[in-house]
Design a protein around this motif. Structure first.
Motif, PDB file in Angstrom:
ATOM      1  N   TYR A 189      33.490  52.955  41.234  1.00 39.28           N
ATOM      2  CA  TYR A 189      34.616  52.845  40.315  1.00 39.28           C
ATOM      3  C   TYR A 189      35.740  52.081  41.032  1.00 39.28           C
ATOM      4  CZ  TYR A 189      37.038  56.543  42.915  1.00 39.28           C
ATOM      5  OH  TYR A 189      37.651  57.279  43.899  1.00 39.28           O
ATOM      6  N   TRP A 190      36.591  51.433  40.219  1.00 41.51           N
ATOM      7  CA  TRP A 190      37.773  50.763  40.754  1.00 41.51           C
ATOM      8  C   TRP A 190      38.867  51.808  40.941  1.00 41.51           C
ATOM      9  CZ3 TRP A 190      37.105  46.114  42.626  1.00 41.51           C
ATOM     10  CH2 TRP A 190      36.157  45.252  42.075  1.00 41.51           C
ATOM     11  N   THR A 191      39.496  51.802  42.095  1.00 41.34           N
ATOM     12  CA  THR A 191      40.450  52.869  42.418  1.00 41.34           C
ATOM     13  C   THR A 191      41.679  52.834  41.516  1.00 41.34           C
ATOM     14  OG1 THR A 191      41.408  51.412  44.115  1.00 41.34           O
ATOM     15  CG2 THR A 191      39.713  52.985  44.819  1.00 41.34           C
ATOM     16  N   ARG A 192      42.153  51.595  41.125  1.00 38.97           N
ATOM     17  CA  ARG A 192      43.358  51.487  40.294  1.00 38.97           C
ATOM     18  C   ARG A 192      43.162  50.528  39.121  1.00 38.97           C
ATOM     19  NH1 ARG A 192      44.870  50.866  45.462  1.00 38.97           N
ATOM     20  NH2 ARG A 192      45.268  48.643  45.148  1.00 38.97           N
ATOM     21  N   GLY A 193      41.972  50.407  38.613  1.00 41.90           N
ATOM     22  CA  GLY A 193      41.723  49.530  37.476  1.00 41.90           C
ATOM     23  C   GLY A 193      41.910  48.073  37.863  1.00 41.90           C
ATOM     24  N   ASN A 194      42.630  47.323  36.996  1.00 45.34           N
ATOM     25  CA  ASN A 194      42.866  45.908  37.278  1.00 45.34           C
ATOM     26  C   ASN A 194      43.767  45.696  38.487  1.00 45.34           C
ATOM     27  OD1 ASN A 194      41.287  45.127  35.118  1.00 45.34           O
ATOM     28  ND2 ASN A 194      43.019  44.968  33.700  1.00 45.34           N
ATOM     29  N   GLU A 195      44.566  46.708  38.819  1.00 41.48           N
ATOM     30  CA  GLU A 195      45.430  46.598  39.992  1.00 41.48           C
ATOM     31  C   GLU A 195      44.683  46.843  41.292  1.00 41.48           C
ATOM     32  OE1 GLU A 195      48.674  49.218  39.442  1.00 41.48           O
ATOM     33  OE2 GLU A 195      49.508  48.112  37.715  1.00 41.48           O
ATOM     34  N   SER A 196      43.394  47.108  41.201  1.00 41.91           N
ATOM     35  CA  SER A 196      42.601  47.301  42.416  1.00 41.91           C
ATOM     36  C   SER A 196      42.395  45.998  43.172  1.00 41.91           C
ATOM     37  CB  SER A 196      41.232  47.910  42.068  1.00 41.91           C
ATOM     38  OG  SER A 196      41.385  49.142  41.401  1.00 41.91           O
ATOM     39  N   VAL A 197      42.654  44.868  42.511  1.00 32.10           N
ATOM     40  CA  VAL A 197      42.501  43.554  43.140  1.00 32.10           C
ATOM     41  C   VAL A 197      43.889  42.962  43.315  1.00 32.10           C
ATOM     42  CG1 VAL A 197      41.455  41.271  42.972  1.00 32.10           C
ATOM     43  CG2 VAL A 197      40.245  43.269  42.065  1.00 32.10           C
ATOM     44  N   SER A 198      44.196  42.542  44.516  1.00 40.26           N
ATOM     45  CA  SER A 198      45.501  41.962  44.820  1.00 40.26           C
ATOM     46  C   SER A 198      45.313  40.685  45.624  1.00 40.26           C
ATOM     47  CB  SER A 198      46.359  42.958  45.615  1.00 40.26           C
ATOM     48  OG  SER A 198      45.703  43.294  46.839  1.00 40.26           O
ATOM     49  N   GLY A 199      46.370  39.907  45.685  1.00 41.10           N
ATOM     50  CA  GLY A 199      46.346  38.675  46.461  1.00 41.10           C
ATOM     51  C   GLY A 199      46.258  37.417  45.631  1.00 41.10           C
ATOM     52  N   LEU A 200      45.800  37.504  44.373  1.00 42.70           N
ATOM     53  CA  LEU A 200      45.655  36.306  43.546  1.00 42.70           C
ATOM     54  C   LEU A 200      46.989  35.793  43.029  1.00 42.70           C
ATOM     55  CD1 LEU A 200      42.429  36.999  41.456  1.00 42.70           C
ATOM     56  CD2 LEU A 200      42.715  35.415  43.353  1.00 42.70           C
ATOM     57  N   ASP A 201      47.970  36.658  42.902  1.00 46.75           N
ATOM     58  CA  ASP A 201      49.271  36.223  42.377  1.00 46.75           C
ATOM     59  C   ASP A 201      49.961  35.247  43.324  1.00 46.75           C
ATOM     60  OD1 ASP A 201      48.841  37.833  40.202  1.00 46.75           O
ATOM     61  OD2 ASP A 201      49.864  39.562  41.110  1.00 46.75           O
ATOM     62  N   THR A 202      49.757  35.403  44.593  1.00 52.05           N
ATOM     63  CA  THR A 202      50.396  34.529  45.578  1.00 52.05           C
ATOM     64  C   THR A 202      49.436  33.499  46.151  1.00 52.05           C
ATOM     65  OG1 THR A 202      49.895  36.134  47.325  1.00 52.05           O
ATOM     66  CG2 THR A 202      52.020  36.339  46.204  1.00 52.05           C
ATOM     67  N   LEU A 203      48.264  33.391  45.576  1.00 51.72           N
ATOM     68  CA  LEU A 203      47.254  32.479  46.113  1.00 51.72           C
ATOM     69  C   LEU A 203      47.544  31.050  45.684  1.00 51.72           C
ATOM     70  CD1 LEU A 203      44.691  32.869  47.833  1.00 51.72           C
ATOM     71  CD2 LEU A 203      43.366  32.806  45.719  1.00 51.72           C
ATOM     72  N   GLN A 204      47.475  30.120  46.626  1.00 49.71           N
ATOM     73  CA  GLN A 204      47.699  28.700  46.356  1.00 49.71           C
ATOM     74  C   GLN A 204      46.377  27.952  46.533  1.00 49.71           C
ATOM     75  OE1 GLN A 204      50.528  27.371  45.260  1.00 49.71           O
ATOM     76  NE2 GLN A 204      51.657  29.307  45.389  1.00 49.71           N
ATOM     77  N   LEU A 205      45.921  27.321  45.448  1.00 43.61           N
ATOM     78  CA  LEU A 205      44.667  26.567  45.479  1.00 43.61           C
ATOM     79  C   LEU A 205      44.960  25.089  45.334  1.00 43.61           C
ATOM     80  CD1 LEU A 205      42.445  28.841  43.210  1.00 43.61           C
ATOM     81  CD2 LEU A 205      42.670  28.876  45.691  1.00 43.61           C
ATOM     82  N   ALA A 206      44.023  24.270  45.815  1.00 43.11           N
ATOM     83  CA  ALA A 206      44.230  22.820  45.824  1.00 43.11           C
ATOM     84  C   ALA A 206      44.145  22.224  44.426  1.00 43.11           C
ATOM     85  CB  ALA A 206      43.212  22.156  46.756  1.00 43.11           C
ATOM     86  N   GLN A 207      43.106  22.547  43.683  1.00 38.71           N
ATOM     87  CA  GLN A 207      42.885  21.931  42.380  1.00 38.71           C
ATOM     88  C   GLN A 207      43.007  22.900  41.219  1.00 38.71           C
ATOM     89  OE1 GLN A 207      39.277  19.691  41.952  1.00 38.71           O
ATOM     90  NE2 GLN A 207      39.575  18.524  43.828  1.00 38.71           N
ATOM     91  N   TYR A 208      43.130  24.187  41.484  1.00 36.04           N
ATOM     92  CA  TYR A 208      43.087  25.173  40.418  1.00 36.04           C
ATOM     93  C   TYR A 208      44.338  26.038  40.437  1.00 36.04           C
ATOM     94  CZ  TYR A 208      38.089  24.182  39.855  1.00 36.04           C
ATOM     95  OH  TYR A 208      36.881  23.574  39.637  1.00 36.04           O
ATOM     96  N   THR A 209      44.572  26.656  39.307  1.00 36.09           N
ATOM     97  CA  THR A 209      45.561  27.720  39.180  1.00 36.09           C
ATOM     98  C   THR A 209      44.876  28.913  38.543  1.00 36.09           C
ATOM     99  OG1 THR A 209      46.262  26.842  37.017  1.00 36.09           O
ATOM    100  CG2 THR A 209      47.518  26.149  38.971  1.00 36.09           C
ATOM    101  N   VAL A 210      45.185  30.103  39.059  1.00 33.65           N
ATOM    102  CA  VAL A 210      44.581  31.331  38.545  1.00 33.65           C
ATOM    103  C   VAL A 210      45.332  31.747  37.287  1.00 33.65           C
ATOM    104  CG1 VAL A 210      43.959  33.706  39.060  1.00 33.65           C
ATOM    105  CG2 VAL A 210      43.918  31.977  40.880  1.00 33.65           C
ATOM    106  N   GLU A 211      44.628  31.713  36.154  1.00 29.70           N
ATOM    107  CA  GLU A 211      45.269  32.060  34.887  1.00 29.70           C
ATOM    108  C   GLU A 211      45.209  33.548  34.596  1.00 29.70           C
ATOM    109  OE1 GLU A 211      43.889  29.811  31.557  1.00 29.70           O
ATOM    110  OE2 GLU A 211      45.429  28.292  31.888  1.00 29.70           O
ATOM    111  N   ASP A 212      44.062  34.165  34.861  1.00 27.11           N
ATOM    112  CA  ASP A 212      43.907  35.577  34.509  1.00 27.11           C
ATOM    113  C   ASP A 212      42.793  36.170  35.364  1.00 27.11           C
ATOM    114  OD1 ASP A 212      44.257  37.982  33.269  1.00 27.11           O
ATOM    115  OD2 ASP A 212      43.055  37.479  31.505  1.00 27.11           O
ATOM    116  N   TYR A 213      42.836  37.479  35.524  1.00 21.52           N
ATOM    117  CA  TYR A 213      41.763  38.189  36.222  1.00 21.52           C
ATOM    118  C   TYR A 213      41.736  39.627  35.724  1.00 21.52           C
ATOM    119  CZ  TYR A 213      45.556  39.923  39.223  1.00 21.52           C
ATOM    120  OH  TYR A 213      46.708  40.502  39.685  1.00 21.52           O
ATOM    121  N   TYR A 214      40.567  40.217  35.770  1.00 22.24           N
ATOM    122  CA  TYR A 214      40.384  41.589  35.314  1.00 22.24           C
ATOM    123  C   TYR A 214      39.118  42.150  35.940  1.00 22.24           C
ATOM    124  CZ  TYR A 214      37.215  39.284  32.022  1.00 22.24           C
ATOM    125  OH  TYR A 214      36.219  38.518  31.469  1.00 22.24           O
ATOM    126  N   THR A 215      38.977  43.468  35.860  1.00 27.06           N
ATOM    127  CA  THR A 215      37.834  44.160  36.455  1.00 27.06           C
ATOM    128  C   THR A 215      37.034  44.857  35.365  1.00 27.06           C
ATOM    129  OG1 THR A 215      39.155  46.142  36.853  1.00 27.06           O
ATOM    130  CG2 THR A 215      39.050  44.510  38.621  1.00 27.06           C
TER     131      THR A 215
END
Length: 463
Positions: A189-215
């Motif tokens: 099980y995910w410990t905190r639902g969608n908040e169980s994944v962190s780090g994508l909000d501040t992630l800088q990619l060369a060609q992409y931007t992160v629009e959405d994520y979920y578990t």
């Protein structure tokens, strides 16, 4: 004798290994006066080959992720490489101890504990960081909860739909499953639902931007049973600015450059051919360069391929336009020369007919005058009125003057007239002057290119 020596050797090896294990354990956990007895008590009778709650239902394992970086996203290999911190929590009733502080142990003591057999499903290649030591964390809480953290770099497969490349949006996943324990033994099980994944909000990619994520939580069904599965979904949208500057703008400028030939005279054959061939070859090179970083899959007709094909068609059409205009100018010139020759021939025939008619008329007039004079001399005066007959009268003695021969239509003129009628029947509009083809192209080509661009960008951006 040999048997006793062999037995003594085995006993010695077992004794040495036991002493080494005890010494290692003492050396690893020596942090104070209370900690070593606690660890010894916890490890006493502990069997790492049996999972917690072996006879009392499945053990629940909570997970969370911290995305440190997404290094590369490859369209050719259809995968991405990411560095993640994987944290797992579970409760082991055999590790309960008295106190109010957690025990942070060396990562090498993981070998003495039971840990879940979690693996990344679509991983192509993964490794655990080991500089300066293996990047593993083990922490035991008084209630028996175990925190196990790993730092992993993995290359994970990601199926991509490149039909709208480079205006595409890809959805990739990171799937975690249990390798050997089914849902009767382990539950994820995910410990905190969608908040169980962190780090994508501040992630800088060369060609992409992160629009959405979920578990999500699901089960993996195999022939050997049903296994727990955790899935992390994230959507990536490609940044198109690079491709606009690298591909779209140069290809559009090449199309505009091909229109320069419409303002050059039809008689300047080398100049117009040079512009047409140069733009075609440059566009071909640009198309080949744009495809080097993409998979050579026939099933993908990408948006950038469509645009490059449109630009190549317009450039090639400009070259064909000059060929048609030049051919029409030559045909128009030949037709004028032929019509001029026919007109001069008709004028010659007409002048010859006029001269022949005048000569015949003068000859007939002289004969008529001579005959009239002879008749007056041989005939009495009273009957002279009866002899005054018009030379052109049907009852006159002299023959009628010869009429000019009828004009015969020239064969070439007849053929040209027939061809002209056929062309008029087939085409509603025909160009009388070949130079008008360039005038029409100066307006038609830019308007058509603008309309095609509007349709292209509207379709691929909003549909």
């Amino acid at each position: 004798m040999a048997l006793s020596v062999s037995g003594g050797t085995v006993f010695t090896i077992l004794l040495i290994s036991r002493l080494l294990e005890n010494s290692m354990l003492n050396a690893e956990v020596k942090e104070g006066e209370i900690l070593p007895p606690t660890i010894h008590r916890l490890m006493k009778g502990y069997n790492k080959y049996l999972r917690p709650f072996f006879d009392n239902g499945p053990v629940t394992v909570g997970m969370s992720l911290d995305i440190a970086s997404i290094d590369t996203i490859s369209e050719i290999n259809m995968d991405y490489t990411a560095t993640i911190f994987l944290r797992q929590r579970w409760t082991d009733e055999r590790l309960v101890f008295e106190g109010n502080k957690s025990l942070s142990l060396d990562g090498r003591l993981v070998e003495l504990l039971w840990v879940p057999d979690t693996f990344i499903v679509d991983s192509k290649k993964s490794f655990l960081h080991d500089i300066t030591v293996e990047n593993r964390l083990i922490r035991i809480f008084p209630n028996g909860t175990v925190l196990y953290a790993l730092r992993i770099t993995t290359t994970v497969a990601c199926n991509m739909d490149l039909t709208k490349y480079p205006m595409d949006k890809q959805t990739c996943t990171l799937q975690l499953e249990s390798w050997g324990y089914n849902i009767n033994d382990v539950m994820f099980y995910w410990t905190r639902g969608n908040e169980s994944v962190s780090g994508l909000d501040t992630l800088q990619l060369a060609q992409y931007t992160v629009e959405d994520y979920y578990t999500s939580v699901s089960e993996a069904v195999y022939e050997t049973g049903n296994y727990p599965k955790l899935v992390f979904h994230f959507e990536l949208r490609r940044s198109i600015l690079y491709f606009i500057l690298e591909t779209y703008v140069p290809s559009s400028l090449l199309v505009v450059l091909s229109w320069v030939s419409f303002w050059i005279s039809l008689s300047s054959v080398p100049a117009r051919i040079c512009i047409g061939v140069t733009t075609v070859l440059t566009m071909t090179t640009l198309m080949m360069g744009a495809r080097t970083s993409l998979p050579n899959a026939n099933c993908f007709i990408k948006a950038i391929d469509v645009y490059l094909g449109i630009c190549f068609s317009f450039i090639f059409g400009a070259l064909i336009e000059y060929a048609v205009a030049h051919f029409c100018s030559l045909s128009h010139l030949d037709a004028h020369m032929l019509m001029y020759g026919h007109h001069m021939h008709d004028l010659d025939d007409e002048m010859n007919g006029i001269i022949t008619t005048i000569s015949n008329h003068n000859r007939a007039k002289r004969r008529m005058d001579a005959a009239a004079a002879a008749a007056v001399a041989s005939t009495p005066a009273p009957t002279s009125l009866e002899l005054t007959v018009s030379p052109s009268s049907p009852t006159g003695s002299e023959p009628k003057p010869e009429a000019p021969p009828p004009k015969r239509p020239h064969l070439c003129r007849t053929i040209l007239a027939t061809v002209r009628k056929v062309l008029n029947a087939l085409y509603c509009c025909r160009v009388e002057n070949p130079h008008h083809i360039d005038n029409y192209s100066r307006v038609t080509f830019p308007l058509s290119f603008v309309m095609v661009n509007l349709l292209y960008w509207t379709y691929y951006l909003y549909f």
